[in-house]
Design a protein around this motif. Sequence first.
Motif, mmCIF file in Angstrom:
data_model
loop_
_atom_site.group_PDB
_atom_site.id
_atom_site.type_symbol
_atom_site.label_atom_id
_atom_site.label_comp_id
_atom_site.label_asym_id
_atom_site.label_seq_id
_atom_site.Cartn_x
_atom_site.Cartn_y
_atom_site.Cartn_z
ATOM 1 N N VAL A 90 0.866 -1.169 0.000
ATOM 2 C CA VAL A 90 0.000 0.000 0.000
ATOM 3 C C VAL A 90 0.911 1.230 0.000
ATOM 4 O O VAL A 90 1.737 1.390 0.895
ATOM 5 N N LYS A 91 0.753 2.089 -0.992
ATOM 6 C CA LYS A 91 1.687 3.191 -1.206
ATOM 7 C C LYS A 91 1.182 4.481 -0.561
ATOM 8 O O LYS A 91 -0.020 4.634 -0.317
ATOM 9 N N PRO A 92 2.099 5.424 -0.308
ATOM 10 C CA PRO A 92 1.649 6.740 0.189
ATOM 11 C C PRO A 92 0.780 7.418 -0.863
ATOM 12 O O PRO A 92 1.033 7.300 -2.068
ATOM 13 N N ALA A 93 -0.223 8.130 -0.422
ATOM 14 C CA ALA A 93 -1.131 8.805 -1.352
ATOM 15 C C ALA A 93 -0.408 9.937 -2.073
ATOM 16 O O ALA A 93 0.484 10.571 -1.512
ATOM 17 N N PRO A 94 -0.761 10.203 -3.326
ATOM 18 C CA PRO A 94 -0.162 11.336 -4.049
ATOM 19 C C PRO A 94 -0.408 12.655 -3.331
ATOM 20 O O PRO A 94 -1.327 12.784 -2.513
ATOM 21 N N GLU A 95 0.401 13.663 -3.642
ATOM 22 C CA GLU A 95 0.326 14.947 -2.942
ATOM 23 C C GLU A 95 -1.018 15.636 -3.129
ATOM 24 O O GLU A 95 -1.455 16.408 -2.274
ATOM 25 N N LYS A 96 -1.707 15.376 -4.246
ATOM 26 C CA LYS A 96 -2.963 16.069 -4.530
ATOM 27 C C LYS A 96 -4.159 15.484 -3.778
ATOM 28 O O LYS A 96 -5.244 16.063 -3.801
ATOM 29 N N VAL A 97 -3.954 14.355 -3.114
ATOM 30 C CA VAL A 97 -5.092 13.688 -2.459
ATOM 31 C C VAL A 97 -5.782 14.574 -1.427
ATOM 32 O O VAL A 97 -7.019 14.607 -1.362
ATOM 33 N N PRO A 98 -5.052 15.324 -0.551
ATOM 34 C CA PRO A 98 -5.764 16.153 0.435
ATOM 35 C C PRO A 98 -6.774 17.112 -0.180
ATOM 36 O O PRO A 98 -7.771 17.444 0.455
#
Length: 531
Positions: free
Chosen positions: A219-227
């Motif tokens: 499970v990868k860290p979410a992309p920066e745009k997710v917030p």
Amino acid sequence: MKETLTMIAAEKLHPNPDNPRKSLGDLTELAESIRKNGVMQNLTVMPQEGKPGEYTIIMGHRRHAAVVQAGLKELPCRVMEKLERPDQVAAMLAENLHRSNLTPYEEGQGFQLMLDLGETEKSIAEKTGFGKTTVRHRVNIAKFDQEKLKKRQEDEAFQFSITDLIALEKVPDIDKRNEILEEARDGRDLAFKAQCAAQEIKRGENLAKAIPMLEKADVKPAPEKVPTEIYDSGKWQTVETLDLEGDLPDSYRPKQAGELFYYKTYREVKIIKRAEKKPKPAKLKSEAERKRHEEESRKKKNRKQLLELAKEADAVRRDFIRSVIDGKVAALKGDDLAKAQAALWRILYETCATMSRNGCITFYGGKEDDYSMSAEERVEAGKWADRLEMTHQMMITAHGACGCRDLISGNGEYSARIAEKVKKLYAALRLFGLRVEKETKQLLDGKHEFYYIKPAPEKPAMLEDKTAKAGTARKPKAEPAVKAKADPKTEEKPAAKAKPGPVTKAEPAAKAGAARKKRKNRPQRKSLSRR
């Protein structure tokens, strides 16, 4: 151990540097009693090594100081030939506990000294008569900044108890403990801030455990745009969540296949994936339709963010109520308790809330209903609910009837009517020590930037005319020209009416003469009057 009883001059007796009591207090009454009746109880002293005739006081520091103040020269003393340093500290602690009411901080310093000298919690408990738990609590209190603690103890407006200080033990960082002690408004606020800090620490520890576990499961860290995109409909889908304030599993296995990402919120880690692409909507025909579509998308996104903030606010309020019920926050008494109960009852009355055992059970489990709880959880929660006091039952019921999520309407508008009831709940809980964060207050007051505000209706044209500036007269509308009709007999258009020429001075007289001549030639009507 050899002991002797003898009279020793007051100037030959010296205070013990390890004495836990740092302040002897007011000695006036004791000195007066000694002046009249003498010293009624022996001091316990020990010879100083390398100084013949000089002694160190082990028990009786206040009596010695009072004798000096009363002007007496000698004191009866029990001389102990040999006493190890830890035993000296233990003896002073025991005496001060029963006679001079040591502060928890002074007790903690004495226990810490004994630990430094090689004692254990168990041996200290045996020598002093304190319980092991008390020893451990006092040692933790001794780690506070002495000046800050003393300042709080001397402040009459800042009322706190040993229980409030014990609440800070869950905060391992000493600097953070001292920061809370300095910033807290009172004992209840201190306990609440300590609990929040402890929860924050637990969230951090669980997050440190969760990230390697998730990455091991690919499970990868979410992309920066997710917030910013997480609240846009159709872009991301939440698969499941991990509660950072609960107990995490030792390993993680994804429930769904495909590319997964993790994203941290206030108290959860969300496992998300990209949502399936939906067919593109038909191309908007006009600029007005495009703007309307953008406005609707923005409203939906902001509403989701408001609901997330409301969820966090409800969770913080629930945690505080649990702290009150579990005794982690000092209980209200007397008039304060009666005032809080009256406020809670008013909320229940106005919201028509129903108090029930099931409501208390679901509150304990942190669930929407008891059907989502296991049989074991329901039994445990039922036992807990049956022990609740009336005040606690009222708090739970009012909490369920006044959710922050209810403040937000379907299109993201602020509901002032519901907010009035929710604010009353916060006012009641404030009596128990709850403090409202800035963002929660904005949510309650309807001042958060994510709320939707309807645009003001445009003023009608007539109203705009009435507000015209003074001195600017409205021009009358030009009347439409009337077309001349053709004469049906001649089928010719009538001649246009000649424009009047300039009026001369003689013209009014000529017109008046023509009118008189016309009246003179008018036929006279016969009189019908009866003779």
